[in-house]
Motif scaffolding. Sequence first.
Motif, PDB file in Angstrom:
ATOM      1  N   PRO A 126      38.354  35.757  31.536  1.00  0.00           N
ATOM      2  CA  PRO A 126      39.360  36.599  32.204  1.00  0.00           C
ATOM      3  C   PRO A 126      40.728  36.639  31.866  1.00  0.00           C
ATOM      4  N   LEU A 135      43.915  45.385  37.189  1.00  0.00           N
ATOM      5  CA  LEU A 135      42.685  46.006  37.136  1.00  0.00           C
ATOM      6  C   LEU A 135      41.643  45.385  38.131  1.00  0.00           C
ATOM      7  N   ARG A 136      41.902  44.179  38.447  1.00  0.00           N
ATOM      8  CA  ARG A 136      40.957  43.561  39.811  1.00  0.00           C
ATOM      9  C   ARG A 136      41.485  44.317  41.181  1.00  0.00           C
ATOM     10  N   TYR A 153      32.941  43.503  30.945  1.00  0.00           N
ATOM     11  CA  TYR A 153      34.026  43.263  32.002  1.00  0.00           C
ATOM     12  C   TYR A 153      33.648  44.345  33.092  1.00  0.00           C
ATOM     13  N   ASN A 155      35.218  44.908  37.293  1.00  0.00           N
ATOM     14  CA  ASN A 155      36.480  44.511  38.504  1.00  0.00           C
ATOM     15  C   ASN A 155      35.498  44.446  39.768  1.00  0.00           C
ATOM     16  N   GLU A 166      29.988  39.731  39.619  1.00  0.00           N
ATOM     17  CA  GLU A 166      30.373  39.890  38.118  1.00  0.00           C
ATOM     18  C   GLU A 166      29.598  39.119  37.414  1.00  0.00           C
TER      19      GLU A 166
END
Length: 645
Positions: A126, A135-136, A153, A155, A166
């Motif tokens: 990350p 992004l998160r 990836y 989010n 994730e």
Amino acid sequence: MRAHALQFRSALPTHLAWVRYGFAVLCVSLAGLAAWWFVLPGATALLLSLAAVLLAALTGGAGPAGLATLVGTLLCMLGPASSVSPSAPSTVALFLIVGALASLLAGRRVQVPERVTAPSLVTPAPSSGLEAHLLRSLNDAVLATDNRGVVRYLNPAAAHLLQCSEAEALGVPLSHVLRSRPESGSFPLRQAAPPKTWSQWPRALKRRDGGELPIEECTVSLRGADDEELGAVWVFRDATARRQLELERARLLEREHAALAEAQVQRERMESLFLQAPVAIAVFRGPDHVCELLNPQACALLEVDAHAIGKPLRDLRPAMDPGMLRLLDDVYRDGKPFSGREVPLASASPYVTPALSRQQRFHDFSWQPWCDARGVVQGVMAVAVEVTGLVVARRAAEDLARDLREVVQSRDEFLSIASHELRTPITSVQLQLQFLLRGAPAMGSEATASLVRRRVESTLRSVAQLHQLVATLLDVSRIRAGRLDLHRERVDLSSLTQEMVSRVQEDAAGARCPVRLVVSEPLVGHWDRVRLEQVITNLLSNAFKYGAQQPVDVHVTREDGYARLSVKDHGIGIAPEDHARIFQRFERAVSQRHYGGFGLGLWIVRQIVEALQGDIRVESAPHAGSTFIVRLPLQDSTTAADAAL
């Protein structure tokens, strides 16, 4: 997207990494070989090795730079006498420090993440910093894959919508994460919407729980400096609300289309009715009465064609009656409707009576103010109905009625004259028969006298009936002509009824209907004595005729300011539906085959009673007898003594 490209360069094939390490070792080795071959001074050899380390750092990153530093340090320690001596630790330490700094700087610049040995399970570390936090924290789901469709990836928003963590999704093919692909096809780069734009319509995404989630998506392709395909980024979000709005919009559009279709049908129906109506319909706008709408009948009535739309009425019909134009102006100005009956107006309408000329056309007009939604008068709507046929028929009926009245009047006059003329000879014959009857005993024998007497009495009865018939015809003619003369005087109904009952005793005995009279008190009024005698006689005659040889009850009483005379028989009776009919002229409630008469007696009685401001009614039922009740208005309250006077 540059940060995503830098993060995913670590996912390139591992042989590229080995090439970078080999290149770093080669650079340092060449630097050491050059220093040994050309027997360079120590400082020059050190600088050449540092240059090789920097070149390895720039081309390969921190790893190759560190390897080049280690190799360069060994070469410095093991090199020839002309190079750096191993007894100079400060020089070696300086080389290590400079090489480490170069490696660190190269690592921060490139930020190539460490790779794992298995390519299918490569997971980027990350990123730290502002971009990773952004992004998160996005509400939109972000998911990225490499060029083989492996998730690299996602989010938290993407993990929530896909119903997986994730850790479960990273390094796993996208088809395993989605379980079933969106309905537009495979992912990525084969979407229905163009790249970098949101899909126009929501798509159904099947989730792990078996349900479907409508989403809207946007796909972006990741490419390197030489335009090689590095992967793709898929941004999507929940479109449930949008889907509901689209469905509601579709329903509203459907209802709107249905309403428009219904409105079109209604419009066509109204237009058809307007054009095919057999009446003239016209709409005029403004004070100049500009033609707004004209159906074919209105065009025929005004003698104009379809080009008259948009032109003032005064220009179309200059010879039109000024009075009608003024009335049209009044309707527009005052807002009050106007109607005209049987207005003569020339017409070329096909709905007129062909037998009449154009100057004999008649129309019923109706002019109504035409108002808008606010009630402001915009113009006048005119409707004209061709009534020429009705006018002709009415006039013909009026002519026929006039002729009938003349014929009836002539008939009544003839009956009056004939009845009046017949009374004289009938009266003379009656008197002669009475003289003959009184002289019958002096003639011949008793048997002959008895026969003559019977013949004379029979003839007298026939003459009396003929006299009564002539009197009835005379009364009918007088009543029809409105010449029923009344000679009013003070009359006691009680004493008059007693007198009339005594006169008809012989007739009552012949009909076997004894009369039972009940009189309470003298009842005096201002009446016509002769006409009252006629009323009582007719009622008693009917009672004898239909009484079925049963007693007849006669009552004379007072009732609320009226003298009440009732004649009741116990005969065949009258049906309720015939109660009103029997008082009409020439009407009978029984068959003429079994009972004689013209059906005029009760009609004459009603005319006489009403002429005396009284009334008459009947109470009867079949086989229950009949009761005729006459009420006559009394004079002021009188005593028996006054009545005697």
